[in-house]
Design an enzyme around this catalytic site. Structure first.
Site, PDB file in Angstrom:
ATOM      1  N   ARG A   1       0.857  -1.183   0.000  1.00  0.00           N
ATOM      2  CA  ARG A   1       0.000   0.000   0.000  1.00  0.00           C
ATOM      3  C   ARG A   1       0.891   1.231   0.000  1.00  0.00           C
ATOM      4  O   ARG A   1       1.894   1.308   0.715  1.00  0.00           O
ATOM      5  CB  ARG A   1      -0.920   0.028   1.236  1.00  0.00           C
ATOM      6  CG  ARG A   1      -2.092  -0.942   1.168  1.00  0.00           C
ATOM      7  CD  ARG A   1      -3.081  -0.555   0.065  1.00  0.00           C
ATOM      8  NE  ARG A   1      -4.249  -1.406   0.042  1.00  0.00           N
ATOM      9  CZ  ARG A   1      -4.369  -2.494  -0.702  1.00  0.00           C
ATOM     10  NH1 ARG A   1      -3.358  -2.886  -1.461  1.00  0.00           N
ATOM     11  NH2 ARG A   1      -5.492  -3.198  -0.699  1.00  0.00           N
TER      12      ARG A   1
ATOM     13  N   ASP B   1       4.810  -0.480  -6.812  1.00  0.00           N
ATOM     14  CA  ASP B   1       3.587  -0.831  -7.538  1.00  0.00           C
ATOM     15  C   ASP B   1       2.409  -0.054  -6.989  1.00  0.00           C
ATOM     16  O   ASP B   1       1.316  -0.111  -7.546  1.00  0.00           O
ATOM     17  CB  ASP B   1       3.312  -2.333  -7.425  1.00  0.00           C
ATOM     18  CG  ASP B   1       2.138  -2.766  -8.279  1.00  0.00           C
ATOM     19  OD1 ASP B   1       2.188  -2.543  -9.504  1.00  0.00           O
ATOM     20  OD2 ASP B   1       1.160  -3.321  -7.728  1.00  0.00           O
TER      21      ASP B   1
ATOM     22  N   GLU C   1      -2.361   7.560  -5.237  1.00  0.00           N
ATOM     23  CA  GLU C   1      -2.732   6.914  -6.504  1.00  0.00           C
ATOM     24  C   GLU C   1      -4.214   7.026  -6.839  1.00  0.00           C
ATOM     25  O   GLU C   1      -4.598   6.877  -7.999  1.00  0.00           O
ATOM     26  CB  GLU C   1      -2.322   5.448  -6.502  1.00  0.00           C
ATOM     27  CG  GLU C   1      -3.101   4.569  -5.551  1.00  0.00           C
ATOM     28  CD  GLU C   1      -2.636   3.115  -5.627  1.00  0.00           C
ATOM     29  OE1 GLU C   1      -3.466   2.260  -5.975  1.00  0.00           O
ATOM     30  OE2 GLU C   1      -1.457   2.843  -5.332  1.00  0.00           O
TER      31      GLU C   1
ATOM     32  N   HIS D   1      -0.105  -0.376  -9.879  1.00  0.00           N
ATOM     33  CA  HIS D   1      -0.912  -1.285  -9.058  1.00  0.00           C
ATOM     34  C   HIS D   1      -1.329  -2.503  -9.885  1.00  0.00           C
ATOM     35  O   HIS D   1      -2.502  -2.895  -9.917  1.00  0.00           O
ATOM     36  CB  HIS D   1      -2.136  -0.568  -8.510  1.00  0.00           C
ATOM     37  CG  HIS D   1      -2.604  -1.111  -7.186  1.00  0.00           C
ATOM     38  ND1 HIS D   1      -2.930  -0.303  -6.128  1.00  0.00           N
ATOM     39  CD2 HIS D   1      -2.797  -2.374  -6.754  1.00  0.00           C
ATOM     40  CE1 HIS D   1      -3.311  -1.051  -5.105  1.00  0.00           C
ATOM     41  NE2 HIS D   1      -3.228  -2.316  -5.474  1.00  0.00           N
ATOM     42  N   GLN D   2      -0.343  -3.105 -10.540  1.00  0.00           N
ATOM     43  CA  GLN D   2      -0.612  -4.255 -11.398  1.00  0.00           C
ATOM     44  C   GLN D   2      -0.058  -5.557 -10.843  1.00  0.00           C
ATOM     45  O   GLN D   2      -0.193  -6.622 -11.474  1.00  0.00           O
ATOM     46  CB  GLN D   2       0.000  -4.035 -12.789  1.00  0.00           C
ATOM     47  CG  GLN D   2       1.523  -4.139 -12.819  1.00  0.00           C
ATOM     48  CD  GLN D   2       2.095  -4.078 -14.212  1.00  0.00           C
ATOM     49  OE1 GLN D   2       2.229  -2.997 -14.773  1.00  0.00           O
ATOM     50  NE2 GLN D   2       2.434  -5.230 -14.769  1.00  0.00           N
ATOM     51  N   ALA D   3       0.530  -5.519  -9.648  1.00  0.00           N
ATOM     52  CA  ALA D   3       1.184  -6.719  -9.126  1.00  0.00           C
ATOM     53  C   ALA D   3       0.219  -7.894  -9.008  1.00  0.00           C
ATOM     54  O   ALA D   3       0.609  -9.051  -9.176  1.00  0.00           O
ATOM     55  CB  ALA D   3       1.829  -6.422  -7.772  1.00  0.00           C
TER      56      ALA D   3
END
Length: 339
Positions: A233, A257, A262, A294-296
């Site tokens: 986060r 990430d 965001e 934020h694609q992990a």
């Protein structure tokens, strides 16, 4: 149940449809939940959220006024939901306690390797037909000390992957007990981890306790040239302090990430947008920084897991007694569970 799914991405729709099998009356929208869109939930039993939706007190009160009594989030983290207010209103909350931990763990290690071996720079040079190697020197992962903050489901998988590289693994997690199953890792204090790690990776939930757990004070204790990775986060780190650490050379590599500001930025294309986030813009000016949006979590397996559990939550609410459902309200998972 009649459910409105906010912040629905095109890549989620097939998984949600396959999981639902027409059991529930589901409506999807690409719009996020906030005070401007909360009225869309009128007439629905459930709203289903994602990480950057706003389920703060005023939004929850508005949902309650509209008759919404269930909030499900397609995420493990629940920091975007005011659980205290939800409990007060009797709004039942459910998350996805676990989904493919390999997705985030593998992405975490991918960031480490891409930063270490300067893969982005190498690819750019190759596309420009430049094949000199002088700016591409990396280091062996073997015998490097990696500090893992948070040994939950994802942290454990990260540890298992890094064991294969022959890394020395330090762990700080005051909620996880040392046990035989954690062979190959050494539990230490946070200060010891900060001072001795070549690479530090964050796998903790965002709570009042963990917000800004990495600030200038902690960065000053780190090795000069440390690699810092955050796939958990954005609010775990104070970005302004991290940026200064990059400028000072204290932080030698940064892989993110997630980003504390965001919301409203990630998951959208802003290529033509003016007035971009200045802090994020400054981070992206460093060639020793890699930021993914934020694609992990984004693997086929994880999408299937998330959709299946989301629909299962609706199933349980529909079939369970109010008392059984109520057990979900305001549940705060300990650090080792909520990753």
């Amino acid at each position: 149940m009649k459910a409105l799914i906010y912040s629905t991405k095109e890549f989620e729709k097939a998984s949600l449809q396959n999981a639902n099998q027409q059991k529930h009356d589901i409506t999807v929208t690409g719009k996020p939940l906030n005070m401007d869109t909360v009225k869309m939930a009128e007439g629905f039993d459930v709203v289903v959220l994602f990480t950057n939706d706003d389920a703060s007190e005023p939004v929850l009160r508005a949902l309650n006024d509209l008759g919404v009594k269930y909030v499900a989030t397609r995420s493990v983290g629940v920091d975007h939901i005011n659980l205290k207010v939800a409990a007060e209103l009797g709004i039942r909350v459910a998350n996805v306690p676990h989904y493919s931990p390999n997705s985030v763990a593998e992405h975490t290690v991918a960031l480490m390797m891409a930063l270490n071996r300067k893969l982005i720079m190498a690819d750019t040079k190759a596309h420009n037909y430049q094949f000199d190697l002088s700016s591409l020197i990396g280091f062996d992962m073997y015998q490097k000390t990696v500090g893992i903050i948070g040994l939950g489901t994802i942290g454990k998988v990260v540890a298992d992957i890094l064991k294969g590289f022959g890394c020395k693994l330090l762990v700080f997690d005051k909620y996880a007990e040392e046990a035989d199953e954690y062979k190959g890792v050494t539990f230490v204090t946070l200060n010891e981890l900060l001072a001795t790690s070549d690479i530090i990776t964050l796998h903790a939930p965002l709570t009042e306790e963990t917000k800004y757990m990495i600030t200038k004070e902690q960065i000053d204790k780190m090795k000069t040239g440390v690699m810092l990775i955050n796939t958990s986060r954005g609010g775990l780190v104070k970005t302004e302090d991290v940026l200064q650490g990059l400028r000072d050379g204290k932080i030698g590599y940064l892989g993110l990430d997630v980003y504390e500001n965001e919301r409203g930025i990630f998951f959208k294309n802003h290529y033509e947008t003016e007035g971009r986030d200045e802090l994020l813009h400054d981070l992206l000016n460093f060639n020793n920084v890699i930021i993914t949006g934020h694609q992990a979590f984004l693997t086929q397996e994880a999408l299937t897991n998330i959709a299946d559990k989301t629909i299962q939550n609706l199933d349980e609410w529909q079939l369970g007694t109010p008392e059984e459902c109520n057990a979900k309200v305001g549940k705060i998972h300990p650090l080792e569970e909520l990753q």
